[in-house]
Design a protein around this motif. Sequence first.
Motif, PDB file in Angstrom:
ATOM      1  N   PHE A   9       7.302  19.286  14.802  1.00 37.87           N
ATOM      2  CA  PHE A   9       6.997  19.904  16.103  1.00 37.87           C
ATOM      3  C   PHE A   9       8.221  19.880  17.014  1.00 37.87           C
ATOM      4  N   ALA A  10       8.985  18.777  16.976  1.00 43.07           N
ATOM      5  CA  ALA A  10      10.193  18.678  17.792  1.00 43.07           C
ATOM      6  C   ALA A  10      11.191  19.766  17.423  1.00 43.07           C
ATOM      7  N   ILE A  11      11.345  20.003  16.124  1.00 46.66           N
ATOM      8  CA  ILE A  11      12.278  21.037  15.654  1.00 46.66           C
ATOM      9  C   ILE A  11      11.806  22.420  16.094  1.00 46.66           C
ATOM     10  N   LEU A  12      10.533  22.712  15.892  1.00 40.25           N
ATOM     11  CA  LEU A  12      10.019  24.036  16.273  1.00 40.25           C
ATOM     12  C   LEU A  12      10.147  24.289  17.774  1.00 40.25           C
ATOM     13  N   LEU A  13       9.865  23.267  18.574  1.00 41.08           N
ATOM     14  CA  LEU A  13       9.979  23.435  20.026  1.00 41.08           C
ATOM     15  C   LEU A  13      11.432  23.566  20.464  1.00 41.08           C
ATOM     16  N   GLU A  14      12.350  22.891  19.774  1.00 37.23           N
ATOM     17  CA  GLU A  14      13.773  23.025  20.094  1.00 37.23           C
ATOM     18  C   GLU A  14      14.247  24.437  19.780  1.00 37.23           C
ATOM     19  N   VAL A  15      13.809  24.983  18.658  1.00 41.50           N
ATOM     20  CA  VAL A  15      14.170  26.357  18.290  1.00 41.50           C
ATOM     21  C   VAL A  15      13.566  27.344  19.292  1.00 41.50           C
ATOM     22  N   PHE A  16      12.318  27.089  19.689  1.00 42.79           N
ATOM     23  CA  PHE A  16      11.678  27.935  20.710  1.00 42.79           C
ATOM     24  C   PHE A  16      12.484  27.886  22.014  1.00 42.79           C
ATOM     25  N   GLY A  17      12.848  26.676  22.456  1.00 44.44           N
ATOM     26  CA  GLY A  17      13.616  26.531  23.693  1.00 44.44           C
ATOM     27  C   GLY A  17      14.963  27.231  23.614  1.00 44.44           C
ATOM     28  N   SER A  18      15.635  27.115  22.483  1.00 43.70           N
ATOM     29  CA  SER A  18      16.929  27.783  22.311  1.00 43.70           C
ATOM     30  C   SER A  18      16.786  29.300  22.328  1.00 43.70           C
ATOM     31  N   LYS A  22      18.310  32.185  25.225  1.00 42.29           N
ATOM     32  CA  LYS A  22      18.963  33.492  25.040  1.00 42.29           C
ATOM     33  C   LYS A  22      18.238  34.567  25.842  1.00 42.29           C
ATOM     34  N   LEU A  23      16.902  34.545  25.786  1.00 40.68           N
ATOM     35  CA  LEU A  23      16.109  35.566  26.478  1.00 40.68           C
ATOM     36  C   LEU A  23      16.108  35.404  28.001  1.00 40.68           C
ATOM     37  N   SER A  24      16.426  34.204  28.487  1.00 39.90           N
ATOM     38  CA  SER A  24      16.405  33.959  29.938  1.00 39.90           C
ATOM     39  C   SER A  24      17.566  34.629  30.658  1.00 39.90           C
ATOM     40  N   GLU A  25      18.550  35.081  29.897  1.00 42.58           N
ATOM     41  CA  GLU A  25      19.727  35.757  30.459  1.00 42.58           C
ATOM     42  C   GLU A  25      20.333  34.956  31.609  1.00 42.58           C
ATOM     43  N   GLY A  26      20.698  33.707  31.288  1.00 36.33           N
ATOM     44  CA  GLY A  26      21.320  32.844  32.302  1.00 36.33           C
ATOM     45  C   GLY A  26      20.331  32.388  33.363  1.00 36.33           C
ATOM     46  N   PHE A  27      19.097  32.178  32.965  1.00 31.35           N
ATOM     47  CA  PHE A  27      18.006  31.752  33.852  1.00 31.35           C
ATOM     48  C   PHE A  27      17.714  32.779  34.953  1.00 31.35           C
ATOM     49  N   THR A  28      17.912  34.056  34.636  1.00 24.67           N
ATOM     50  CA  THR A  28      17.595  35.106  35.614  1.00 24.67           C
ATOM     51  C   THR A  28      16.267  35.780  35.323  1.00 24.67           C
ATOM     52  N   VAL A  29      15.645  35.482  34.168  1.00 26.64           N
ATOM     53  CA  VAL A  29      14.334  36.038  33.811  1.00 26.64           C
ATOM     54  C   VAL A  29      13.353  34.868  33.808  1.00 26.64           C
ATOM     55  N   LEU A  30      12.302  34.971  34.628  1.00 24.56           N
ATOM     56  CA  LEU A  30      11.435  33.829  34.916  1.00 24.56           C
ATOM     57  C   LEU A  30      10.718  33.254  33.695  1.00 24.56           C
ATOM     58  N   LEU A  31       9.950  34.056  32.969  1.00 27.96           N
ATOM     59  CA  LEU A  31       9.137  33.489  31.884  1.00 27.96           C
ATOM     60  C   LEU A  31       9.968  32.828  30.782  1.00 27.96           C
ATOM     61  N   PRO A  32      11.026  33.462  30.293  1.00 29.69           N
ATOM     62  CA  PRO A  32      11.839  32.748  29.309  1.00 29.69           C
ATOM     63  C   PRO A  32      12.491  31.488  29.893  1.00 29.69           C
ATOM     64  N   SER A  33      12.829  31.506  31.166  1.00 26.70           N
ATOM     65  CA  SER A  33      13.405  30.317  31.804  1.00 26.70           C
ATOM     66  C   SER A  33      12.412  29.164  31.808  1.00 26.70           C
ATOM     67  N   ILE A  34      11.165  29.456  32.072  1.00 24.80           N
ATOM     68  CA  ILE A  34      10.113  28.442  32.002  1.00 24.80           C
ATOM     69  C   ILE A  34       9.958  27.976  30.556  1.00 24.80           C
ATOM     70  N   GLY A  35      10.051  28.914  29.615  1.00 21.82           N
ATOM     71  CA  GLY A  35       9.973  28.581  28.194  1.00 21.82           C
ATOM     72  C   GLY A  35      11.065  27.620  27.757  1.00 21.82           C
ATOM     73  N   VAL A  36      12.255  27.754  28.334  1.00 27.92           N
ATOM     74  CA  VAL A  36      13.357  26.837  28.020  1.00 27.92           C
ATOM     75  C   VAL A  36      12.951  25.414  28.382  1.00 27.92           C
ATOM     76  N   GLY A  37      12.476  25.245  29.610  1.00 32.53           N
ATOM     77  CA  GLY A  37      12.087  23.914  30.074  1.00 32.53           C
ATOM     78  C   GLY A  37      10.959  23.325  29.254  1.00 32.53           C
ATOM     79  N   LEU A  38       9.936  24.121  29.001  1.00 28.32           N
ATOM     80  CA  LEU A  38       8.796  23.632  28.225  1.00 28.32           C
ATOM     81  C   LEU A  38       9.197  23.322  26.780  1.00 28.32           C
ATOM     82  N   GLY A  39      10.014  24.185  26.194  1.00 27.61           N
ATOM     83  CA  GLY A  39      10.444  23.982  24.817  1.00 27.61           C
ATOM     84  C   GLY A  39      11.239  22.698  24.648  1.00 27.61           C
TER      85      GLY A  39
END
Length: 116
Positions: A9-18, A22-39
């Motif tokens: 689970f740790a590996i899958l969540l780390e891959v999800f966060g990573s 990429k999708l957060s575009e430098g933390f300028t897109v909200l949902l992927p940015s939240i996904g980074v933190g949660l992942g």
Amino acid sequence: MKGVIYLGFAILLEVFGSTMLKLSEGFTVLLPSIGVGLGFLGSFTFLSFALKSISLSSAYATWSGIGTALTAIIGMLLFQEQFSLLKGTALVLVILGIVLLNKSQSESKEQKNTAV
């Protein structure tokens, strides 16, 4: 056995966060940015659970190595990153390194058990 499941689970969540990084575009897109933190929060939480029964060197090497390999594969599949012979060889070497490290850990445990 629980430690291995937690590590998975740790590996899958780390891959999800990573991937979300990429999708957060430098933390300028909200949902992927939240996904980074949660992942990453979830990944470190499950990694800490795994460390209760798996050695630090094995758990961390497996977590980072498999996470790196899966993230590279996702980069190639989802983000059209280039695949090369050198990149493929490097990924195989990372995985081989993890296998050898884990094998050395198990051999070390066996030697301790037979010495006692």
